[in-house]
Scaffold this motif. Sequence first.
Motif, PDB file in Angstrom:
ATOM      1  N   GLY A  16       0.781  -1.235   0.000  1.00 22.65           N
ATOM      2  CA  GLY A  16       0.000   0.000   0.000  1.00 22.65           C
ATOM      3  C   GLY A  16       0.812   1.284   0.000  1.00 22.65           C
ATOM      4  N   LYS A  17       2.154   1.165  -0.005  1.00 29.00           N
ATOM      5  CA  LYS A  17       3.014   2.350   0.005  1.00 29.00           C
ATOM      6  C   LYS A  17       3.838   2.412  -1.278  1.00 29.00           C
ATOM      7  N   GLU A  18       3.887   3.610  -1.876  1.00 25.08           N
ATOM      8  CA  GLU A  18       4.651   3.791  -3.110  1.00 25.08           C
ATOM      9  C   GLU A  18       6.148   3.887  -2.816  1.00 25.08           C
ATOM     10  N   ALA A  19       6.896   2.873  -3.255  1.00 24.55           N
ATOM     11  CA  ALA A  19       8.355   2.907  -3.118  1.00 24.55           C
ATOM     12  C   ALA A  19       8.977   3.726  -4.239  1.00 24.55           C
ATOM     13  N   VAL A  20       8.346   3.682  -5.414  1.00 31.60           N
ATOM     14  CA  VAL A  20       8.709   4.514  -6.557  1.00 31.60           C
ATOM     15  C   VAL A  20       7.417   5.138  -7.069  1.00 31.60           C
ATOM     16  N   SER A  21       7.430   6.437  -7.284  1.00 31.97           N
ATOM     17  CA  SER A  21       6.195   7.152  -7.566  1.00 31.97           C
ATOM     18  C   SER A  21       6.293   8.000  -8.828  1.00 31.97           C
ATOM     19  N   SER A  22       5.633   7.542  -9.889  1.00 33.99           N
ATOM     20  CA  SER A  22       5.463   8.314 -11.135  1.00 33.99           C
ATOM     21  C   SER A  22       6.781   8.894 -11.651  1.00 33.99           C
ATOM     22  N   VAL A  23       7.791   8.045 -11.793  1.00 29.92           N
ATOM     23  CA  VAL A  23       9.126   8.508 -12.204  1.00 29.92           C
ATOM     24  C   VAL A  23       9.234   8.565 -13.722  1.00 29.92           C
ATOM     25  N   ASN A  24       9.662   9.719 -14.214  1.00 27.59           N
ATOM     26  CA  ASN A  24       9.956   9.918 -15.634  1.00 27.59           C
ATOM     27  C   ASN A  24      11.464  10.160 -15.771  1.00 27.59           C
ATOM     28  N   MET A  25      12.196   9.112 -16.081  1.00 30.86           N
ATOM     29  CA  MET A  25      13.655   9.186 -16.197  1.00 30.86           C
ATOM     30  C   MET A  25      14.063   9.159 -17.660  1.00 30.86           C
ATOM     31  N   HIS A  26      15.135   9.891 -17.984  1.00 29.58           N
ATOM     32  CA  HIS A  26      15.614   9.977 -19.366  1.00 29.58           C
ATOM     33  C   HIS A  26      17.127   9.805 -19.382  1.00 29.58           C
ATOM     34  N   VAL A  27      17.592   8.660 -19.854  1.00 31.60           N
ATOM     35  CA  VAL A  27      19.021   8.374 -19.916  1.00 31.60           C
ATOM     36  C   VAL A  27      19.455   8.446 -21.377  1.00 31.60           C
ATOM     37  N   LYS A  28      20.313   9.409 -21.700  1.00 28.93           N
ATOM     38  CA  LYS A  28      20.765   9.606 -23.074  1.00 28.93           C
ATOM     39  C   LYS A  28      21.806   8.561 -23.466  1.00 28.93           C
ATOM     40  N   GLN A  29      21.798   8.198 -24.734  1.00 26.45           N
ATOM     41  CA  GLN A  29      22.774   7.245 -25.250  1.00 26.45           C
ATOM     42  C   GLN A  29      24.178   7.832 -25.149  1.00 26.45           C
ATOM     43  N   GLY A  30      25.133   7.004 -24.657  1.00 26.85           N
ATOM     44  CA  GLY A  30      26.522   7.409 -24.605  1.00 26.85           C
ATOM     45  C   GLY A  30      26.885   8.320 -23.452  1.00 26.85           C
ATOM     46  N   GLU A  31      26.068   8.337 -22.392  1.00 27.99           N
ATOM     47  CA  GLU A  31      26.377   9.180 -21.231  1.00 27.99           C
ATOM     48  C   GLU A  31      26.493   8.333 -19.970  1.00 27.99           C
ATOM     49  N   ILE A  32      27.043   8.944 -18.930  1.00 24.09           N
ATOM     50  CA  ILE A  32      27.019   8.358 -17.594  1.00 24.09           C
ATOM     51  C   ILE A  32      25.962   9.125 -16.802  1.00 24.09           C
ATOM     52  N   TYR A  33      24.930   8.409 -16.395  1.00 22.39           N
ATOM     53  CA  TYR A  33      23.819   8.996 -15.650  1.00 22.39           C
ATOM     54  C   TYR A  33      24.004   8.620 -14.183  1.00 22.39           C
ATOM     55  N   GLY A  34      24.251   9.607 -13.338  1.00 23.49           N
ATOM     56  CA  GLY A  34      24.444   9.371 -11.913  1.00 23.49           C
ATOM     57  C   GLY A  34      23.127   9.470 -11.169  1.00 23.49           C
ATOM     58  N   PHE A  35      22.787   8.402 -10.466  1.00 25.22           N
ATOM     59  CA  PHE A  35      21.499   8.308  -9.770  1.00 25.22           C
ATOM     60  C   PHE A  35      21.747   8.507  -8.280  1.00 25.22           C
ATOM     61  N   LEU A  36      21.283   9.618  -7.743  1.00 24.92           N
ATOM     62  CA  LEU A  36      21.564  10.001  -6.366  1.00 24.92           C
ATOM     63  C   LEU A  36      20.301  10.012  -5.525  1.00 24.92           C
ATOM     64  N   GLY A  37      20.466   9.639  -4.263  1.00 22.15           N
ATOM     65  CA  GLY A  37      19.354   9.702  -3.327  1.00 22.15           C
ATOM     66  C   GLY A  37      19.741   9.040  -2.021  1.00 22.15           C
ATOM     67  N   PRO A  38      19.114   9.448  -0.920  1.00 22.54           N
ATOM     68  CA  PRO A  38      19.421   8.819   0.370  1.00 22.54           C
ATOM     69  C   PRO A  38      18.991   7.364   0.390  1.00 22.54           C
ATOM     70  N   ASN A  39      19.470   6.614   1.378  1.00 24.08           N
ATOM     71  CA  ASN A  39      19.056   5.219   1.533  1.00 24.08           C
ATOM     72  C   ASN A  39      17.543   5.142   1.654  1.00 24.08           C
ATOM     73  N   GLY A  40      16.959   4.184   0.929  1.00 27.86           N
ATOM     74  CA  GLY A  40      15.511   4.015   0.984  1.00 27.86           C
ATOM     75  C   GLY A  40      14.739   4.946   0.073  1.00 27.86           C
ATOM     76  N   ALA A  41      15.450   5.693  -0.783  1.00 25.18           N
ATOM     77  CA  ALA A  41      14.774   6.666  -1.648  1.00 25.18           C
ATOM     78  C   ALA A  41      14.069   6.001  -2.824  1.00 25.18           C
ATOM     79  N   GLY A  42      14.488   4.770  -3.181  1.00 25.47           N
ATOM     80  CA  GLY A  42      13.857   4.072  -4.295  1.00 25.47           C
ATOM     81  C   GLY A  42      14.802   3.752  -5.443  1.00 25.47           C
ATOM     82  N   LYS A  43      16.102   4.016  -5.288  1.00 28.40           N
ATOM     83  CA  LYS A  43      17.061   3.796  -6.378  1.00 28.40           C
ATOM     84  C   LYS A  43      17.093   2.328  -6.805  1.00 28.40           C
ATOM     85  N   THR A  44      17.295   1.431  -5.845  1.00 25.35           N
ATOM     86  CA  THR A  44      17.426   0.010  -6.178  1.00 25.35           C
ATOM     87  C   THR A  44      16.116  -0.548  -6.717  1.00 25.35           C
ATOM     88  N   THR A  45      14.996  -0.131  -6.150  1.00 28.72           N
ATOM     89  CA  THR A  45      13.692  -0.598  -6.633  1.00 28.72           C
ATOM     90  C   THR A  45      13.495  -0.214  -8.089  1.00 28.72           C
TER      91      THR A  45
END
Length: 307
Positions: A16-45
């Motif tokens: 009943g709890k949103e671990a990831v909520s309505s995320v619109n992510m855009h990773v461009k071809q040929g780049e390094i995209y750094g994903f930042l957030g505190p523990n439990g923010a939803g990165k691994t999910t």
Amino acid sequence: MSYILKTNQLTKVFDGKEAVSSVNMHVKQGEIYGFLGPNGAGKTTLMKMVTNLIKPTSGEIEIFGERLTNTSYQVFKRIGMIIEYPIFYEKLTAKENLSLHCEYMGYYDKRAIDRALDMVHLHNVDNKKVKDFSLGMKQRLGIARAITTKPELLILDEPINGLDPIGIKEMRELFKMLCKEYGLTLLVSSHILAEMEQMADTIGVIQNGKLIREVSMQSISGEQTEYMEVTVQDVKKAVYILDNQLRLKNYKIMNDKMIRIYETTATLQEISKVLILNGIEIESINKKHSSLEEYFLNVMNEEGTAK
């Protein structure tokens, strides 16, 4: 704009709890995209949904221009990944583990195993079982496994965990080389902001399951401000001198010893000279610029205030 990975309103609900909520992510071809957030923010999910380890509650994922579905199997031959802690067959050697990986990936260039181990600087382990590897060695092996089959997209969840400073530097240079020379795209999560600052092209900041900022490092660098940081024994007296003798107004008292001066009208030498002539004992005075860490913390604070 060519995106190798996109998400549209990607959402995952647990109990009943949103671990990831309505995320619109855009990773461009040929780049390094750094994903930042505190523990439990939803990165691994989010990374687990992108790699099909868990299914989204709602929303869509697009990889290599195709929508990810329950029958999207072939697409994962083009992806290398480390999600959470890498798991191996502990009683086998590094080469035996990588050989099995190549077998089930349908990749039969045996020279690739030696190349991958060499890239991650994992040497002299031919007869050593993985169960006898250190945490750092296992992390290097995990990265080697992720790159062995020459993927087009690397998804790495905290890939420098367990590495010493030399290992962190080696992996940073490896990731940059893979991106620049081999054209790989990398999605990398990390809590080490200084590493992201030196490596990433784009930063995505996630908090409480929401992607609250997606911005290029170039634009962050453009926003960064130079300032002088002065540490003194008597802040009140130093501020009085800044106000009344140097006529400086654009400064900030950081604590009971530190002042940051953002004025460009006075030089570091002028400020130092006037403070000393007025009996202010200076512990340190340096010219600095704001970092990714400060940008990240400001974004976190803004989001907290907005709530």
